[in-house]
Structures are given as structure tokens and as C-alpha cells.
Design an enzyme around this catalytic site. Structure first.
Site, PDB file in Angstrom:
ATOM      1  N   THR A  29       0.827  -1.219   0.000  1.00 15.95           N
ATOM      2  CA  THR A  29       0.000   0.000   0.000  1.00 15.95           C
ATOM      3  C   THR A  29       0.858   1.265   0.000  1.00 15.95           C
TER       4      THR A  29
ATOM      5  N   GLY B 202      -4.201   2.395  -2.464  1.00 18.32           N
ATOM      6  CA  GLY B 202      -4.579   1.404  -1.459  1.00 18.32           C
ATOM      7  C   GLY B 202      -5.285   0.225  -2.106  1.00 18.32           C
TER       8      GLY B 202
ATOM      9  N   ARG C 118     -25.515 -11.344  35.034  1.00 18.46           N
ATOM     10  CA  ARG C 118     -26.007  -9.981  35.304  1.00 18.46           C
ATOM     11  C   ARG C 118     -27.514 -10.002  35.593  1.00 18.46           C
TER      12      ARG C 118
ATOM     13  N   GLU D 162      -6.064  -5.925   3.796  1.00 17.98           N
ATOM     14  CA  GLU D 162      -6.123  -7.142   2.968  1.00 17.98           C
ATOM     15  C   GLU D 162      -7.317  -7.105   2.014  1.00 17.98           C
TER      16      GLU D 162
ATOM     17  N   THR E  15     -10.633  -4.163   1.240  1.00 18.85           N
ATOM     18  CA  THR E  15     -11.782  -3.700   2.028  1.00 18.85           C
ATOM     19  C   THR E  15     -12.994  -4.612   1.767  1.00 18.85           C
ATOM     20  N   HIS E  16     -13.984  -4.486   2.632  1.00 14.87           N
ATOM     21  CA  HIS E  16     -15.230  -5.251   2.473  1.00 14.87           C
ATOM     22  C   HIS E  16     -15.811  -5.032   1.067  1.00 14.87           C
TER      23      HIS E  16
ATOM     24  N   PHE F  61     -14.297  -2.697 -11.048  1.00 17.03           N
ATOM     25  CA  PHE F  61     -13.304  -1.883 -10.334  1.00 17.03           C
ATOM     26  C   PHE F  61     -13.002  -0.571 -11.039  1.00 17.03           C
TER      27      PHE F  61
HETATM   28  P1  TGC Z   1      -6.216  -7.584 -12.000  1.00 18.08           P
HETATM   29  O1  TGC Z   1      -6.211  -7.033 -13.373  1.00 18.08           O
HETATM   30  O2  TGC Z   1      -7.424  -8.298 -11.497  1.00 18.08           O
HETATM   31  O3  TGC Z   1      -4.957  -8.562 -11.770  1.00 18.08           O
HETATM   32  C1  TGC Z   1      -3.653  -8.158 -12.115  1.00 18.08           C
HETATM   33  C2  TGC Z   1      -2.826  -9.403 -12.411  1.00 18.08           C
HETATM   34  O4  TGC Z   1      -2.730 -10.237 -11.244  1.00 18.08           O
HETATM   35  C3  TGC Z   1      -3.317 -11.531 -11.509  1.00 18.08           C
HETATM   36  N1  TGC Z   1      -3.984 -11.959 -10.279  1.00 18.08           N
HETATM   37  C4  TGC Z   1      -3.497 -12.887  -9.449  1.00 18.08           C
HETATM   38  N2  TGC Z   1      -2.422 -13.668  -9.523  1.00 18.08           N
HETATM   39  C5  TGC Z   1      -2.174 -14.530  -8.519  1.00 18.08           C
HETATM   40  N3  TGC Z   1      -2.974 -14.616  -7.434  1.00 18.08           N
HETATM   41  C6  TGC Z   1      -4.076 -13.839  -7.322  1.00 18.08           C
HETATM   42  N4  TGC Z   1      -4.824 -13.901  -6.226  1.00 18.08           N
HETATM   43  C7  TGC Z   1      -4.389 -12.930  -8.353  1.00 18.08           C
HETATM   44  N5  TGC Z   1      -5.368 -12.018  -8.557  1.00 18.08           N
HETATM   45  C8  TGC Z   1      -5.097 -11.433  -9.745  1.00 18.08           C
HETATM   46  C9  TGC Z   1      -4.261 -11.306 -12.643  1.00 18.08           C
HETATM   47  O5  TGC Z   1      -4.478 -12.488 -13.371  1.00 18.08           O
HETATM   48  C10 TGC Z   1      -3.484 -10.283 -13.466  1.00 18.08           C
HETATM   49  O6  TGC Z   1      -2.437 -10.955 -14.161  1.00 18.08           O
HETATM   50  P2  TGC Z   1      -1.962 -10.467 -15.607  1.00 18.08           P
HETATM   51  O7  TGC Z   1      -0.898 -11.420 -15.965  1.00 18.08           O
HETATM   52  O8  TGC Z   1      -3.198 -10.542 -16.470  1.00 18.08           O
HETATM   53  O9  TGC Z   1      -1.473  -9.049 -15.439  1.00 18.08           O
HETATM   54  O10 TGC Z   1      -5.838  -6.399 -11.009  1.00 18.08           O
HETATM   55  P3  TGC Z   1      -6.587  -5.036 -10.715  1.00 18.08           P
HETATM   56  O11 TGC Z   1      -5.599  -3.937 -10.888  1.00 18.08           O
HETATM   57  O12 TGC Z   1      -7.893  -4.934 -11.471  1.00 18.08           O
HETATM   58  O13 TGC Z   1      -6.912  -5.149  -9.149  1.00 18.08           O
HETATM   59  C11 TGC Z   1      -7.713  -6.153  -8.674  1.00 18.08           C
HETATM   60  C12 TGC Z   1      -8.018  -5.980  -7.176  1.00 18.08           C
HETATM   61  C13 TGC Z   1      -8.738  -4.688  -6.909  1.00 18.08           C
HETATM   62  C14 TGC Z   1      -8.922  -7.134  -6.795  1.00 18.08           C
HETATM   63  C15 TGC Z   1      -6.730  -6.082  -6.359  1.00 18.08           C
HETATM   64  O14 TGC Z   1      -5.798  -5.178  -6.734  1.00 18.08           O
HETATM   65  C16 TGC Z   1      -6.965  -6.051  -4.867  1.00 18.08           C
HETATM   66  O15 TGC Z   1      -7.121  -7.107  -4.271  1.00 18.08           O
HETATM   67  N6  TGC Z   1      -6.987  -4.846  -4.166  1.00 18.08           N
HETATM   68  C17 TGC Z   1      -7.017  -4.792  -2.711  1.00 18.08           C
HETATM   69  C18 TGC Z   1      -5.638  -4.417  -2.225  1.00 18.08           C
HETATM   70  C19 TGC Z   1      -5.250  -5.171  -1.001  1.00 18.08           C
HETATM   71  O16 TGC Z   1      -5.824  -6.173  -0.614  1.00 18.08           O
HETATM   72  N7  TGC Z   1      -4.193  -4.696  -0.357  1.00 18.08           N
HETATM   73  C20 TGC Z   1      -3.672  -5.378   0.777  1.00 18.08           C
HETATM   74  C21 TGC Z   1      -2.343  -4.782   1.199  1.00 18.08           C
HETATM   75  S1  TGC Z   1      -1.478  -5.810   2.350  1.00 18.08           S
HETATM   76  C22 TGC Z   1      -2.313  -5.645   3.777  1.00 18.08           C
HETATM   77  O17 TGC Z   1      -3.332  -5.054   3.891  1.00 18.08           O
HETATM   78  C23 TGC Z   1      -1.694  -6.338   4.919  1.00 18.08           C
HETATM   79  S2  TGC Z   1      -2.530  -6.146   6.438  1.00 18.08           S
HETATM   80  C24 TGC Z   1      -1.801  -7.450   7.200  1.00 18.08           C
HETATM   81  C25 TGC Z   1      -2.067  -7.551   8.629  1.00 18.08           C
HETATM   82  O18 TGC Z   1      -1.676  -6.648   9.399  1.00 18.08           O
HETATM   83  O19 TGC Z   1      -2.618  -8.641   9.002  1.00 18.08           O
HETATM   84  P1  FAD Z   2      -8.969   3.306  -0.431  1.00 20.89           P
HETATM   85  O1  FAD Z   2      -8.469   2.385  -1.475  1.00 20.89           O
HETATM   86  O2  FAD Z   2      -8.709   4.762  -0.612  1.00 20.89           O
HETATM   87  O3  FAD Z   2     -10.546   3.065  -0.286  1.00 20.89           O
HETATM   88  C1  FAD Z   2     -11.396   4.012   0.387  1.00 20.89           C
HETATM   89  C2  FAD Z   2     -12.836   3.521   0.228  1.00 20.89           C
HETATM   90  O4  FAD Z   2     -13.164   3.476  -1.171  1.00 20.89           O
HETATM   91  C3  FAD Z   2     -13.033   2.104   0.759  1.00 20.89           C
HETATM   92  O5  FAD Z   2     -14.304   2.017   1.373  1.00 20.89           O
HETATM   93  C4  FAD Z   2     -13.013   1.233  -0.500  1.00 20.89           C
HETATM   94  O6  FAD Z   2     -13.780   0.043  -0.358  1.00 20.89           O
HETATM   95  C5  FAD Z   2     -13.639   2.176  -1.504  1.00 20.89           C
HETATM   96  N1  FAD Z   2     -13.232   1.872  -2.893  1.00 20.89           N
HETATM   97  C6  FAD Z   2     -11.975   1.901  -3.405  1.00 20.89           C
HETATM   98  N2  FAD Z   2     -11.994   1.529  -4.702  1.00 20.89           N
HETATM   99  C7  FAD Z   2     -13.279   1.235  -5.012  1.00 20.89           C
HETATM  100  C8  FAD Z   2     -13.943   0.757  -6.184  1.00 20.89           C
HETATM  101  N3  FAD Z   2     -13.272   0.483  -7.318  1.00 20.89           N
HETATM  102  N4  FAD Z   2     -15.280   0.576  -6.130  1.00 20.89           N
HETATM  103  C9  FAD Z   2     -15.969   0.795  -4.979  1.00 20.89           C
HETATM  104  N5  FAD Z   2     -15.398   1.256  -3.828  1.00 20.89           N
HETATM  105  C10 FAD Z   2     -14.067   1.451  -3.851  1.00 20.89           C
HETATM  106  N6  FAD Z   2      -0.938  -2.518   3.576  1.00 20.89           N
HETATM  107  C11 FAD Z   2       0.233  -3.146   3.275  1.00 20.89           C
HETATM  108  O7  FAD Z   2       0.679  -3.131   2.132  1.00 20.89           O
HETATM  109  N7  FAD Z   2       0.922  -3.814   4.234  1.00 20.89           N
HETATM  110  C12 FAD Z   2       0.504  -3.878   5.524  1.00 20.89           C
HETATM  111  O8  FAD Z   2       1.149  -4.510   6.367  1.00 20.89           O
HETATM  112  C13 FAD Z   2      -0.705  -3.203   5.876  1.00 20.89           C
HETATM  113  N8  FAD Z   2      -1.121  -3.177   7.174  1.00 20.89           N
HETATM  114  C14 FAD Z   2      -2.195  -2.404   7.520  1.00 20.89           C
HETATM  115  C15 FAD Z   2      -2.502  -2.222   8.871  1.00 20.89           C
HETATM  116  C16 FAD Z   2      -3.567  -1.403   9.245  1.00 20.89           C
HETATM  117  C17 FAD Z   2      -3.860  -1.173  10.695  1.00 20.89           C
HETATM  118  C18 FAD Z   2      -4.367  -0.802   8.244  1.00 20.89           C
HETATM  119  C19 FAD Z   2      -5.556   0.043   8.633  1.00 20.89           C
HETATM  120  C20 FAD Z   2      -4.060  -0.971   6.914  1.00 20.89           C
HETATM  121  C21 FAD Z   2      -2.964  -1.745   6.520  1.00 20.89           C
HETATM  122  N9  FAD Z   2      -2.575  -1.865   5.182  1.00 20.89           N
HETATM  123  C22 FAD Z   2      -1.414  -2.527   4.840  1.00 20.89           C
HETATM  124  C23 FAD Z   2      -3.259  -1.086   4.143  1.00 20.89           C
HETATM  125  C24 FAD Z   2      -4.583  -1.689   3.670  1.00 20.89           C
HETATM  126  O9  FAD Z   2      -4.367  -2.812   2.878  1.00 20.89           O
HETATM  127  C25 FAD Z   2      -5.341  -0.583   2.928  1.00 20.89           C
HETATM  128  O10 FAD Z   2      -5.757   0.341   3.892  1.00 20.89           O
HETATM  129  C26 FAD Z   2      -6.519  -1.118   2.142  1.00 20.89           C
HETATM  130  O11 FAD Z   2      -6.089  -1.931   1.064  1.00 20.89           O
HETATM  131  C27 FAD Z   2      -7.445  -0.005   1.626  1.00 20.89           C
HETATM  132  O12 FAD Z   2      -6.708   1.001   1.018  1.00 20.89           O
HETATM  133  P2  FAD Z   2      -6.975   2.560   1.452  1.00 20.89           P
HETATM  134  O13 FAD Z   2      -6.937   2.632   2.934  1.00 20.89           O
HETATM  135  O14 FAD Z   2      -6.027   3.390   0.673  1.00 20.89           O
HETATM  136  O15 FAD Z   2      -8.453   2.846   1.026  1.00 20.89           O
END
Ligand code: TGC
Ligand code: FAD
Length: 392
Positions: free
Chosen positions: A139, A144, A276, A371, A373-374, A391
Site C-alpha cells: 500500500t 490502497g 447480570r 487485505e 476492504t469489504h 473496479f
Molecule cells: P487484476 O487485473 O485483477 O490482476 C492483475 C494481475 O494479477 C493476476 N492476479 C493474481 N495472480 C495470482 N494470485 C491472485 N490472487 C491474483 N489475482 C489477480 C491477474 O491475473 C493479473 O495478471 P496479468 O498477468 O493478467 O497481469 O488487477 P486489478 O488492478 O484490477 O486489481 C484487482 C483488485 C482490486 C482485486 C486487487 O488489486 C486487490 O485485491 N486490491 C485490494 C488491495 C489489497 O488487498 N491490499 C492489501 C495490502 S497488504 C495488507 O493489507 C496487509 S494487512 C496485514 C495484517 O496486518 O494482518
Molecule cells: P482506499 O483504497 O482509498 O478506499 C477508500 C474507500 O473506497 C473504501 O471504502 C473502498 O472500499 C472504496 N473503494 C476503493 N476503490 C473502489 C472501487 N473500485 N469501487 C468501490 N469502492 C471502492 N498494507 C500493506 O501493504 N501492508 C501492511 O502490512 C498493511 N497493514 C495495515 C494495517 C492497518 C492497521 C491498516 C488500517 C491498513 C494496513 N494496510 C497494509 C493497508 C490496507 O491494505 C489498505 O488500507 C486497504 O487496502 C485499503 O486502502 P486505502 O486505505 O487506501 O483505502
């Protein structure tokens, strides 16, 4: 000090489906959480400090890399054991589970899957014991939900790569020894780089004033002309699919973890409702309170079934990204709703640190956001069933 009276609900006798190994792993983790996490976690959350004293114990119970092969220091367990460990740890606190999730699925997993043998041997054993701690930088301040838009980048300078950019909201960042950082090369292709503490130009400031995950350290990863040795690039996979593959594993762990938080809220509310007395009767005798408790155990049971079946599919390498996404979304949403209802069952006591419910409720606000959002998970299911991406 808070007394941990937790008793695990098992309404559909799911224990019958577990192996002896699953039960041993779960009991060991549950006992460790009762002894090492419950007595200190409220204080750590109030002070907004990650309790570093538990790192060694997390390594000892196999919470760092439960499914990583034993030859690299992991516990070599199956996916259901991994899930049960996450459930029990999050029963204690989502922030502690975050630390274990990040270390296991977002740091050890990519090194194991996308690293070469030298990288596996150098990093995995130390990460498994907690001697080294890791973080995962995907991120960014402006990217994000849409990580593919990232601007963090590296240039090939012949002997080394030059890394520039910034990551925000990174769990474990303030104390990590190594960060798995996702950045674009000069062609715009995403690669994973292993960035170590001490490299010049690499800093990790902590993010303060959080009302959620207070017992977990969150921060930034800032790269200003950081020289990265070429052997620190993960060679096995590139493109956005590489970090998304790690998220599959971490989201699976969260689907189980959220059940733990929900169980703790339900168990606390049930015990409180039976003790309670108001209007001459335990509040558990009133229909409105029974409705809350009945709905909670129903939702927990459904979530357990979802996680168990997903675990079977994961063990067979058949779980899809969309199936994992559904379980993460459903189970975290279930847990946050239960936390809100359970807090009301406790009345005013529910807002205090005497009970774990309010802490779980606030933690789950992060869990429902990170990981994916909802809403993003709803769109992943939407895309899976319609074939149309909503998206962009
Ligand atoms: P999209 O076009 O769908 O995919 C891009 C390329 O990736 C491939 N792909 C995958 N490959 C392997 N495993 C998967 N699960 C895959 N999903 C997709 C896909 O085939 C494609 O490949 P290619 O070769 O065609 O380029 O990508 P998009 O840009 O439309 O985005 C899709 C979306 C929105 C679902 C994705 O970007 C997403 O999941 N966004 C949410 C971001 C997120 O979850 N961030 C998490 C950050 S880490 C974190 O929050 C840690 S907290 C940890 C903690 O404290 O516990
Ligand atoms: P945004 O992407 O700006 O989203 C804001 C709102 O818009 C959300 O409600 C979302 O659902 C909505 N939205 C966005 N796009 C769309 C769409 N296309 N259609 C409809 N609605 C949409 N990240 C890491 O990489 N590593 C970590 O270790 C990590 N740890 C974290 C720990 C904590 C405590 C927190 C709070 C976050 C952490 N994150 C980490 C980041 C986390 O993965 C992001 O916060 C998350 O992916 C959402 O990104 P954002 O906060 O920028 O929200």
C-alpha cells in the site's frame, strides 16, 4: 489483571472433523494465548504498544510460518492447522494475529515461493524463530485498493538497484529487520525486493494515534535512493499477481482469525448475560438478549463451516482467490457485527477494558479494511460470478 475464562463454542461438533494434530496445535496455541497474551494485551492496547516480549513465544508455538516446510524452520503443518493457530491468536487480539499473519504469509511465503535457495536459507529460519521480523510493503499513500497504480520504483544501476518511493499503513514496519517491498522497474513491471534495516536511505517512522489495532505497530517504509544489492530481488514471480498471491494466503488466515475474535465476544457476552441480574432475573432470561446470543452462535457456526471447507480446498490446492475473498469478507463482517451486539449485552461495562469486546470491535475496523476492504471483496465476488470487473 483481566482473567481469561474463555470457553470455545462448538455448536455443530466440528471437532469431530479435526485430526489429533489439529487439536494438539489448537490446544497448544489456546493455552499459550491464555498464559502469555491475555494477561498483558489490554495494557499494551491502552498504551498503544506492540508487546515485543511475545515474539519469541510466537516463534516457539509455530505461529511464524506454520505451513512453511520444516527444512526452512517452519512448522510444516497443513492449512487447517494454520487456520486454527490464527483463530486462537486472534481470540486474544487481532493485532497479535496481524504480526503472525504478516510474518508468515506476507514475508515468509513470498521468500519461500518466489525466492531462490540462497534467499530461503538466509531469511526463513531467522523469521521462523522471530529473531528477525518482517513487513510487507504494498500500500502507498495514493494507492490502497488499487495497488497496481503504485509509484515506488527501482532503476538498474549496473551493480545494484536504486529504490525510491514510500509505503504507508505497514504492519510491523517500525521494528522490522527486513521488508518485502513491491516496486516497479523501468518498464513498469512489479517486482519484490528484500530491503533490510540499516540500508542507507531506508526509514520506518511509526504511525500514531490509531484507535484500532493499538497493540500492533503500524508505520511507513520510506526509500530515498536506497541501494539494493541485486541478489535481494525475488526472482521467481513478477507482476501484480505476485503480491496478490501472498494476499490469498494472508486473507485465508484472516477468515479463521476473525472467528476467534467473534468467539471471544460471544463467550464473554453469554457468561455476562447469565450472571447480570436486572429486574430480578439474569438478563439472559429476556427474549431480546437471547435473540442476540442465538444469532451470534448461528453466525459463528456458519463461519466455522466456511473456513473448514476452505481449509480442505487449500490443502488440496483447489481454493480460488474468489473463494478466499468471500470467506475473508463474510467472516470479518460476521465478527464485527457480533462485537457490536456483544458490547451492548454488557451495557456500560462493555465500553471498559475490563472486558475484551470493545478492543476486538475497534481492532476489527482495521481487519475489515486491510487485505482488501469489504467493498473490494464484494466486487471480487461480483466479478467472479458475472465475469465483469466493476473496479475501473
Ligand atoms: P487484476 O487485473 O485483477 O490482476 C492483475 C494481475 O494479477 C493476476 N492476479 C493474481 N495472480 C495470482 N494470485 C491472485 N490472487 C491474483 N489475482 C489477480 C491477474 O491475473 C493479473 O495478471 P496479468 O498477468 O493478467 O497481469 O488487477 P486489478 O488492478 O484490477 O486489481 C484487482 C483488485 C482490486 C482485486 C486487487 O488489486 C486487490 O485485491 N486490491 C485490494 C488491495 C489489497 O488487498 N491490499 C492489501 C495490502 S497488504 C495488507 O493489507 C496487509 S494487512 C496485514 C495484517 O496486518 O494482518
Ligand atoms: P482506499 O483504497 O482509498 O478506499 C477508500 C474507500 O473506497 C473504501 O471504502 C473502498 O472500499 C472504496 N473503494 C476503493 N476503490 C473502489 C472501487 N473500485 N469501487 C468501490 N469502492 C471502492 N498494507 C500493506 O501493504 N501492508 C501492511 O502490512 C498493511 N497493514 C495495515 C494495517 C492497518 C492497521 C491498516 C488500517 C491498513 C494496513 N494496510 C497494509 C493497508 C490496507 O491494505 C489498505 O488500507 C486497504 O487496502 C485499503 O486502502 P486505502 O486505505 O487506501 O483505502
Amino acid at each position: 489483571m483481566m482473567q481469561d475464562l474463555f470457553q470455545s463454542p462448538d455448536y455443530y461438533q466440528l471437532d469431530d472433523l479435526l485430526t489429533e494434530e489439529h487439536k494438539v496445535v489448537r490446544t497448544a496455541t489456546r493455552d499459550w494465548v491464555k498464559k502469555e497474551v491475555s494477561p498483558i494485551i489490554e495494557d499494551a492496547a491502552q498504551k498503544a504498544e506492540f508487546p515485543k516480549s511475545i515474539i519469541k513465544g510466537l516463534g516457539e508455538i509455530g505461529a511464524f510460518g506454520p505451513y512453511i516446510p520444516v527444512e526452512y524452520g517452519g512448522a510444516g503443518l497443513d492449512q487447517i492447522s494454520y487456520g486454527l493457530i490464527m483463530q486462537e491468536i486472534e481470540r486474544g487480539d487481532s493485532g497479535v494475529r496481524s504480526t503472525a499473519s504478516v510474518q508468515s504469509s506476507l514475508v515468509m511465503y513470498p521468500i519461500w515461493k518466489y525466492g531462490n535457495e540462497a534467499q530461503r536459507k538466509k531469511y526463513l529460519p531467522k523469521l521462523a524463530t522471530g529473531e528477525w521480523m518482517g513487513s510487507f510493503g504494498l500500500t502507498e499513500p495514493d494507492h490502497g485498493s488499487n495497488p497496481g497504480g503504485m509509484t515506488t520504483n527501482f532503476k538498474d544501476k549496473g551493480d545494484y538497484y536504486l529504490l525510491n518511493g514510500a509505503k504507508l499503513w505497514i504492519s510491523n514496519a517500525p521494528f522490522c529487520d527486513v521488508a518485502v517491498v513491491w516496486a516497479k522497474n523501468e518498464e513498469g513491471r512489479i517486482h519484490g525486493l528484500l530491503v533490510e534495516r540499516g540500508m542507507e536511505g531506508f526509514t520506518t517512522p511509526e504511525t500514531h494515534n490509531k484507535w484500532s489495532l493499538r497493540a500492533s505497530a503500524t508505520g511507513e517504509l520510506i526509500f530515498q535512493d536506497v541501494k539494493i544489492p541485486k541478489e535481494n530481488l525475488l526472482p521467481g514471480k513478477n507482476g501484480l499477481g505476485a503480491p496478490l498471491g501472498c494476499l490469498d494466503s494472508a486473507r485465508y488466515g484472516i477468515a479463521w482469525g476473525a472467528i476467534g475474535a467473534a468467539m471471544d465476544c460471544y463467550d464473554t457476552a453469554l457468561r455476562y448475560a447469565k450472571e447480570r441480574i436486572q429486574f430480578g432475573k439474569p438478563i439472559a432470561a429476556y427474549q431480546l438478549q437471547q435473540k442476540k446470543l442465538a444469532e451470534m452462535i448461528t453466525e459463528i457456526t456458519k463461519a466455522q463451516l466456511l473456513a473448514y471447507r476452505l481449509g480442505q480446498l487449500k490443502n488440496e490446492n483447489r481454493a480460488t482467490t474468489a473463494q478466499i475473498s468471500m470467506a475473508k469478507r463474510n467472516n470479518v463482517d460476521m465478527a464485527i457485527k457480533i462485537a457490536r451486539e456483544a458490547r451492548q449485552v454488557l451495557g456500560a461495562m462493555g465500553i471498559t477494558g475490563e472486558y475484551s469486546i470493545m478492543r476486538h470491535m475497534m481492532n476489527l475496523e482495521s481487519v475489515i479494511t486491510y487485505e482488501g476492504t469489504h467493498d473490494i471483496h464484494l466486487l471480487i465476488t461480483g466479478m467472479d460470478i458475472t465475469g465483469i470487473s466493476a473496479f475501473k
